[in-house]
Design an enzyme around this catalytic site. Sequence first.
Site, PDB file in Angstrom:
ATOM      1  CB  THR A 197      -0.871   0.029   1.375  1.00 37.09           C
ATOM      2  OG1 THR A 197      -1.555  -1.105   1.376  1.00 37.09           O
ATOM      3  CG2 THR A 197      -1.867   1.197   1.072  1.00 37.09           C
ATOM      4  CB  SER A 228       5.039   0.103   1.046  1.00 35.60           C
ATOM      5  OG  SER A 228       4.798  -1.192   1.661  1.00 35.60           O
TER       6      SER A 228
END
Length: 182
Positions: free
Chosen positions: A12, A135
């Site tokens: 994500t 991330s």
Amino acid sequence: MERYGKPELRATTVLGVIRNGKAALGSDGQMTLGNTVIKHSTRKIRRLRQAQIVTGFAGATADAVTLLDRFEEKLQTYGGLLERAAVELARDWRTDKYLRRLEAMLAVVSPEKALIISGTGDVIEPEDGIVAIGSGSMFALAAARSLMKHTDLNAADIVRESLLIAADICIYTNDHIVLEEV
């Protein structure tokens, strides 16, 4: 990377921006397991409270959905007071034996507030009205701050462009952008 002997799920980049009385929150669609992309179009954002609040999640999907459901309950319990609901969710998340094991983070935006809610009990309201989790969050955050400072783009365009920049840099982020504006 592995966690508990299993490949770590990375999935994500979620970014939210408030500008000129409007809020936008978007995410990419990529989900990876270890070093393999397993889905390109995961939906990681959801509208709450008669569509006046948008939430996004990073982390384990089942955990995040559980937390989003709890957050929606808190919003109803506290009459839509965003900060109060966020604090109560964070408190429960940190102290409840079951919730404490959930692995996710939430980003929440309304036209007035932008918050990050974590399982460590944190409710963070950034000074600049920009929230980023996942991330590729630091890439998207840097891009959004620059666009806020140096352009007149609206909130939705800042989110979209910042996520696309993050997708060019972060291997766990793609350019299948889902965006909601309130």
